[in-house]
Motif scaffolding. Sequence first.
Motif, PDB file in Angstrom:
ATOM      1  N   GLN A  15       0.769  -1.467  -0.084  1.00 39.44           N
ATOM      2  CA  GLN A  15       0.141   0.003  -0.068  1.00 39.44           C
ATOM      3  C   GLN A  15       0.873   1.300   0.098  1.00 39.44           C
ATOM      4  N   CYS A  16       0.807   2.174  -0.797  1.00 42.33           N
ATOM      5  CA  CYS A  16       1.466   3.245  -1.045  1.00 42.33           C
ATOM      6  C   CYS A  16       1.476   4.332   0.159  1.00 42.33           C
ATOM      7  N   PRO A  17       2.281   4.664   0.843  1.00 45.21           N
ATOM      8  CA  PRO A  17       2.230   5.499   1.861  1.00 45.21           C
ATOM      9  C   PRO A  17       2.009   7.119   1.352  1.00 45.21           C
ATOM     10  N   PHE A  18       1.980   7.276   0.201  1.00 44.12           N
ATOM     11  CA  PHE A  18       1.914   8.486  -0.530  1.00 44.12           C
ATOM     12  C   PHE A  18       0.680   9.183  -0.918  1.00 44.12           C
ATOM     13  N   HIS A  19      -0.202   8.013  -1.157  1.00 44.80           N
ATOM     14  CA  HIS A  19      -1.581   8.473  -1.444  1.00 44.80           C
ATOM     15  C   HIS A  19      -2.679   7.485  -0.945  1.00 44.80           C
ATOM     16  N   ALA A  20      -3.827   7.765  -0.770  1.00 44.26           N
ATOM     17  CA  ALA A  20      -4.924   6.732  -0.289  1.00 44.26           C
ATOM     18  C   ALA A  20      -4.897   5.572  -1.248  1.00 44.26           C
ATOM     19  N   LEU A  39       2.163   7.603  -9.128  1.00 46.82           N
ATOM     20  CA  LEU A  39       3.458   7.848  -9.801  1.00 46.82           C
ATOM     21  C   LEU A  39       4.560   8.315  -8.992  1.00 46.82           C
ATOM     22  N   GLU A  40       4.362   8.422  -7.820  1.00 47.18           N
ATOM     23  CA  GLU A  40       5.513   8.939  -7.090  1.00 47.18           C
ATOM     24  C   GLU A  40       6.538   7.663  -7.337  1.00 47.18           C
ATOM     25  N   HIS A  41       7.840   8.423  -7.069  1.00 53.73           N
ATOM     26  CA  HIS A  41       9.123   7.379  -7.429  1.00 53.73           C
ATOM     27  C   HIS A  41      10.460   7.795  -7.078  1.00 53.73           C
ATOM     28  N   GLY A  42      11.292   6.983  -6.832  1.00 50.29           N
ATOM     29  CA  GLY A  42      12.605   7.612  -6.464  1.00 50.29           C
ATOM     30  C   GLY A  42      13.443   6.580  -5.909  1.00 50.29           C
ATOM     31  N   ASP A  43      14.542   6.828  -5.311  1.00 58.91           N
ATOM     32  CA  ASP A  43      15.509   5.903  -4.613  1.00 58.91           C
ATOM     33  C   ASP A  43      15.025   5.778  -3.109  1.00 58.91           C
ATOM     34  N   VAL A  44      15.877   4.996  -2.558  1.00 59.23           N
ATOM     35  CA  VAL A  44      15.506   4.913  -1.158  1.00 59.23           C
ATOM     36  C   VAL A  44      15.607   6.211  -0.224  1.00 59.23           C
ATOM     37  N   ILE A  45      16.798   6.958  -0.651  1.00 59.74           N
ATOM     38  CA  ILE A  45      16.780   8.344   0.162  1.00 59.74           C
ATOM     39  C   ILE A  45      15.495   9.240  -0.264  1.00 59.74           C
ATOM     40  N   ASP A  46      14.974   9.145  -1.728  1.00 59.82           N
ATOM     41  CA  ASP A  46      13.879   9.770  -1.923  1.00 59.82           C
ATOM     42  C   ASP A  46      12.691   9.442  -0.954  1.00 59.82           C
ATOM     43  N   PHE A  47      12.513   8.136  -0.806  1.00 60.76           N
ATOM     44  CA  PHE A  47      11.604   7.420  -0.201  1.00 60.76           C
ATOM     45  C   PHE A  47      11.497   8.023   1.252  1.00 60.76           C
ATOM     46  N   VAL A  48      12.661   7.821   1.988  1.00 62.93           N
ATOM     47  CA  VAL A  48      12.719   8.545   3.433  1.00 62.93           C
ATOM     48  C   VAL A  48      12.681   9.964   3.621  1.00 62.93           C
ATOM     49  N   SER A  49      13.101  10.844   2.461  1.00 70.74           N
ATOM     50  CA  SER A  49      12.653  12.366   2.767  1.00 70.74           C
ATOM     51  C   SER A  49      11.230  12.424   2.414  1.00 70.74           C
ATOM     52  N   LYS A  50      10.756  11.679   1.517  1.00 63.09           N
ATOM     53  CA  LYS A  50       9.200  12.086   1.216  1.00 63.09           C
ATOM     54  C   LYS A  50       8.308  11.488   2.362  1.00 63.09           C
ATOM     55  N   LEU A  51       8.817  10.449   3.182  1.00 63.76           N
ATOM     56  CA  LEU A  51       7.768   9.931   4.070  1.00 63.76           C
ATOM     57  C   LEU A  51       7.963  10.639   5.457  1.00 63.76           C
ATOM     58  N   PHE A  52       9.479  11.417   5.486  1.00 59.15           N
ATOM     59  CA  PHE A  52       9.394  11.991   6.750  1.00 59.15           C
ATOM     60  C   PHE A  52       9.734  13.470   6.705  1.00 59.15           C
ATOM     61  N   GLY A  53       9.337  14.088   5.342  1.00 53.68           N
ATOM     62  CA  GLY A  53       9.345  15.412   5.243  1.00 53.68           C
ATOM     63  C   GLY A  53      10.775  15.741   5.375  1.00 53.68           C
ATOM     64  N   GLU A  58      19.284  15.082   5.130  1.00 49.54           N
ATOM     65  CA  GLU A  58      18.643  14.652   6.338  1.00 49.54           C
ATOM     66  C   GLU A  58      18.289  13.134   6.495  1.00 49.54           C
ATOM     67  N   ALA A  59      17.772  12.644   5.224  1.00 47.31           N
ATOM     68  CA  ALA A  59      17.195  11.576   4.772  1.00 47.31           C
ATOM     69  C   ALA A  59      18.266  10.547   4.933  1.00 47.31           C
ATOM     70  N   ALA A  60      19.370  10.875   4.335  1.00 50.58           N
ATOM     71  CA  ALA A  60      20.615  10.042   4.089  1.00 50.58           C
ATOM     72  C   ALA A  60      21.118   9.790   5.801  1.00 50.58           C
ATOM     73  N   GLU A  61      21.190  10.694   6.411  1.00 53.96           N
ATOM     74  CA  GLU A  61      21.392  10.762   7.878  1.00 53.96           C
ATOM     75  C   GLU A  61      20.768   9.800   8.435  1.00 53.96           C
ATOM     76  N   LYS A  62      19.323   9.868   8.363  1.00 54.06           N
ATOM     77  CA  LYS A  62      18.590   9.128   9.047  1.00 54.06           C
ATOM     78  C   LYS A  62      18.520   7.603   8.530  1.00 54.06           C
ATOM     79  N   LEU A  63      18.955   7.361   7.457  1.00 53.81           N
ATOM     80  CA  LEU A  63      18.909   5.943   7.044  1.00 53.81           C
ATOM     81  C   LEU A  63      20.423   5.377   7.451  1.00 53.81           C
ATOM     82  N   ALA A  64      21.265   6.205   7.521  1.00 48.88           N
ATOM     83  CA  ALA A  64      22.488   5.739   8.226  1.00 48.88           C
ATOM     84  C   ALA A  64      22.319   5.445   9.604  1.00 48.88           C
TER      85      ALA A  64
END
Length: 183
Positions: A15-20, A39-53, A58-64
């Motif tokens: 289930q997509c976290p970016f739309h209902a 049609l949201e897409h990207g790599d893992v950093i895009d995913f984390v940055s979109k999910l957590f704003g 910052e997303a790379a740091e969160k992943l790390a």
Amino acid sequence: MEFYGIKLNKGGFAQCPFHADDSPSFKVYDDGFYCFGCLEHGDVIDFVSKLFGLDAKEAAEKLAADFGIGDISFCPVKPVQLEKSEDEKNRERLNESWAVLCDYLHLLWDWKNQYLPDRKDENWHPLFCEALQNTDRVDYLLDCIWDCQASEAPALLEQIGGEIDRYRTRIEQERGSEIHGRK
Ligand SMILES: [Zn+2]
């Protein structure tokens, strides 16, 4: 991505976290994600940055922080300096020897010009003699270093090390006497 609440079904969809998203339309790939619904897409950093704003850094740091890993290009931590190999150390020592020989050779050239005897019967200046004596030898050593292969470097360095040290000391003496003024 399961860590962030993405549960894949058997088809590899979630289930997509970016739309209902009623019917799972969010697909995870090795190198990223794509949602067939919004049609949201990207790599893992895009995913984390979109999910957590977050922004990309910052997303790379969160992943790390979450996984103890991070894309090196985003990672703010400097990559670990690798130990220098023996070849690199030898190459550095050869370069250093080369520089000493060049410095000394320039001194010899200067002396040859500066202390060139006026007449054949005059007592030659000791620096002129030193220049005559050592120029060929220094030329020869420069050739040896120039032609030296990595595998031959340890033997050559062993062979010429003492001589290079003597020339280095000689250069320092000369620079000292230049500073204090030669009589
Ligand atoms: Zn979506």
